[in-house]
Write an enzyme that holds these catalytic residues in place. Structure first.
Site, PDB file in Angstrom:
ATOM      1  N   GLU A 290       0.823  -1.198   0.000  1.00 22.04           N
ATOM      2  CA  GLU A 290       0.000   0.000   0.000  1.00 22.04           C
ATOM      3  C   GLU A 290       0.864   1.258   0.000  1.00 22.04           C
ATOM      4  OE1 GLU A 290      -4.346  -0.640   1.910  1.00 22.04           O
ATOM      5  OE2 GLU A 290      -3.024   0.503   3.197  1.00 22.04           O
ATOM      6  N   HIS A 311       7.156 -27.074  -1.190  1.00 21.92           N
ATOM      7  CA  HIS A 311       6.490 -28.170  -1.908  1.00 21.92           C
ATOM      8  C   HIS A 311       5.361 -27.657  -2.791  1.00 21.92           C
ATOM      9  CE1 HIS A 311       8.679 -31.305   0.381  1.00 21.92           C
ATOM     10  NE2 HIS A 311       8.827 -30.276   1.194  1.00 21.92           N
ATOM     11  N   LYS A 425     -14.242   0.218  -3.952  1.00 19.99           N
ATOM     12  CA  LYS A 425     -15.366   0.663  -3.114  1.00 19.99           C
ATOM     13  C   LYS A 425     -16.414   1.355  -3.975  1.00 19.99           C
ATOM     14  CE  LYS A 425     -12.549   1.494   0.985  1.00 19.99           C
ATOM     15  NZ  LYS A 425     -11.986   2.513   1.856  1.00 19.99           N
TER      16      LYS A 425
HETATM   17  O1  PA5 Z   1      -3.778   1.317   5.950  1.00 19.06           O
HETATM   18  C1  PA5 Z   1      -4.872   1.810   5.835  1.00 19.06           C
HETATM   19  O2  PA5 Z   1      -5.061   3.029   5.953  1.00 19.06           O
HETATM   20  C2  PA5 Z   1      -6.094   0.955   5.561  1.00 19.06           C
HETATM   21  O3  PA5 Z   1      -5.779  -0.389   5.526  1.00 19.06           O
HETATM   22  C3  PA5 Z   1      -7.142   1.154   6.643  1.00 19.06           C
HETATM   23  O4  PA5 Z   1      -6.604   0.786   7.883  1.00 19.06           O
HETATM   24  C4  PA5 Z   1      -8.381   0.322   6.338  1.00 19.06           C
HETATM   25  O5  PA5 Z   1      -8.872   0.628   5.080  1.00 19.06           O
HETATM   26  C5  PA5 Z   1      -9.462   0.553   7.380  1.00 19.06           C
HETATM   27  O6  PA5 Z   1      -9.868   1.905   7.400  1.00 19.06           O
HETATM   28  P1  PA5 Z   1     -10.687   2.478   8.629  1.00 19.06           P
HETATM   29  O7  PA5 Z   1      -9.803   2.445   9.817  1.00 19.06           O
HETATM   30  O8  PA5 Z   1     -11.083   3.861   8.265  1.00 19.06           O
HETATM   31  O9  PA5 Z   1     -11.886   1.589   8.815  1.00 19.06           O
END
Ligand code: PA5
Length: 449
Positions: A290, A311, A425
């Protein structure tokens, strides 16, 4: 106590010391940029000095909540969250837990399970079925409070808690970890009077394991969060901006992966030889994927559990396309001893190992694999972890976080945003015909025919 360490000798056949050194100045500079909070995404750098600045009152609050819940003789504690809101605690709890804790169970520390990290109806049904017969409580973790997966799971589990214990007692069994002021969950928590913890504004989900986001669940699972933070603090010092490249393992790791990437090594596989680390690699994949996968750039983070996956994936790694490098999490000392017994018939021909520790065999598998993969054209980075405990996991977490920041800056991306996560989303809401998405719904329906 010693520190985790980085071993790079198995990459020198692929990138020379000089090539790695050519990143020295910029890696040092990017480390300074991170500490001074002057680079891209600088409003999300609260995690950089989190270990040294975590307040005693937060740690005390976490311990207090743990004790309070313990007094309810919980059997299960449900952590509701997705992405950065669950992977950190899951990684640490799994790394420190008995592999069969789920089956053994104990009232000393409740079993920590997760929800809201998927939208599987079967998963939710089966979880609720389990909770029906158990003493339980939960934490809902969401910075925005509107993320679909955890919001959906919380809606169901809140109802279940209220049905089981009544509204007043249910309130005492819910912890909300969310934004300090804004968001739907903050509003609900204030209205309902839940115990709350704050996710700092300047700490993004994937960098939040050392905040209550990770620490509450880790503490409730029975582990020492102070020791985890102490480990992270020691890495904050060891990888500080004043520590020269030659001694700074975060700067070196960031440099070597960028040098390998420049040579066409586009996939990094996190390798472990201990299944307890499976979810540590999942946490790491989110952190690096990310943070770096944007602007059509970035190393693809993958992972394997060896020797199991030797394996299954071993063939590809040995002889498939040569775009891979491996980073091996190598644990020095295991926590238990199991010796190979002698057998009078020796049909399996294992008597030559009689009296040896199983870990010795595992270590030879690790070394043999490393040599084979390097011979096959896969550079290997090795991270030595003296032992799986809270202190070294704290070190490992901070090491990977700071190295990720440096590495992302070397790649010239903003490692602290995730604009690409929104695309699915938007489509999902359009398909679900969410109010406000009418235009997108019409467009998608037309596309799908
Ligand atoms: O790293 C990130 O920002 C995301 O993985 C969020 O943690 C995830 O999308 C969850 O978001 P939120 O805490 O707003 O529910």
């Amino acid at each position: 106590m010693s520190n985790i360490s980085l071993q790079l000798d198995k990459v020198y056949d692929f990138v020379s010391i000089e090539e790695i050194q050519s990143y020295k100045k910029s890696a040092e500079l990017q480390n300074i940029t991170l500490r001074n909070k002057t680079g891209k995404g600088n409003d999300f750098l609260g995690w950089v000095d989190l270990p040294s600045s975590i307040s005693e009152s937060v740690l005390e609050e976490i311990e207090k909540v743990t004790l309070k819940l313990k007094s309810k003789h919980l059997e299960v504690f449900v952590v509701i969250g997705i992405g950065g809101s669950y992977l950190g605690s899951k990684a640490v709890i799994d790394a420190l837990s008995d592999s069969f804790a789920q089956i053994k169970g104990s009232f000393e520390a409740p079993l920590v399970v997760f929800a809201g990290q998927n939208i599987s109806e079967d998963y939710l049904f089966e979880l609720r079925d389990l909770l029906d017969t158990k003493e339980w409580a939960c934490a809902i973790i969401s910075k925005s409070g509107t993320t679909t997966e955890p919001a959906l799971a919380f809606r169901l589990l809140k109802q279940d808690l209220e049905d089981k214990y009544g509204v007043d007692e249910a309130r005492k069994r819910i912890i909300a970890i969310t934004d300090g002021e804004r968001g739907a969950l903050r509003t609900l928590a204030v209205e309902e009077g839940y115990k709350t913890f704050v996710i700092p504004d300047d700490v993004g989900g994937r960098y939040s394991v050392l905040t209550p986001v990770g620490l509450i669940a880790i503490s409730i699972a029975g582990f020492d969060v102070r020791e985890l933070v102490r480990g992270a603090q020691s890495m904050e010092v060891a990888c500080g901006a004043d520590v020269p490249f030659e001694k700074n393992i975060a700067a070196q790791y960031a440099a070597v992966r960028n040098a390998l990437y420049a040579k066409g090594k586009k996939v990094e596989i996190m390798v472990n030889y201990n299944p307890k680390l499976h979810f540590f690699a999942e946490w790491w994949k989110q952190l690096y994927g990310e943070s770096e996968g944007k602007e059509f750039k970035g190393i693809f983070p993958a992972s394997v559990d060896f020797s199991s996956d030797l394996h299954s994936m071993g063939q590809y790694i040995q002889e498939g396309e040569r775009m891979l490098f491996e980073t091996v999490l190598s644990v020095g000392q295991v926590n238990n001893e199991v010796l190979v017994p002698s057998d009078k018939d020796d049909l399996d021909k294992l008597n030559f190992l009689a009296g040896k520790r199983v870990d010795y065999i595992n270590k030879m598998a690790e070394l043999g694999t490393m040599i084979a993969h390097v011979d096959g054209g896969v550079p290997n980075i090795k991270i030595n972890i003296p032992q799986l405990n809270e202190f070294y996991l704290g070190q490992l977490i901070y090491f990977f976080e700071i190295a990720c920041g440096i590495s992302g800056y070397l790649l010239d991306v903003n490692p602290f945003d995730q604009p690409g996560v929104e695309a699915y989303k938007k489509n999902m809401f359009a398909l679900l015909e969410k109010p406000g998405f009418e235009k997108e719904t019409a467009e998608l329906k037309a596309r799908l025919g």
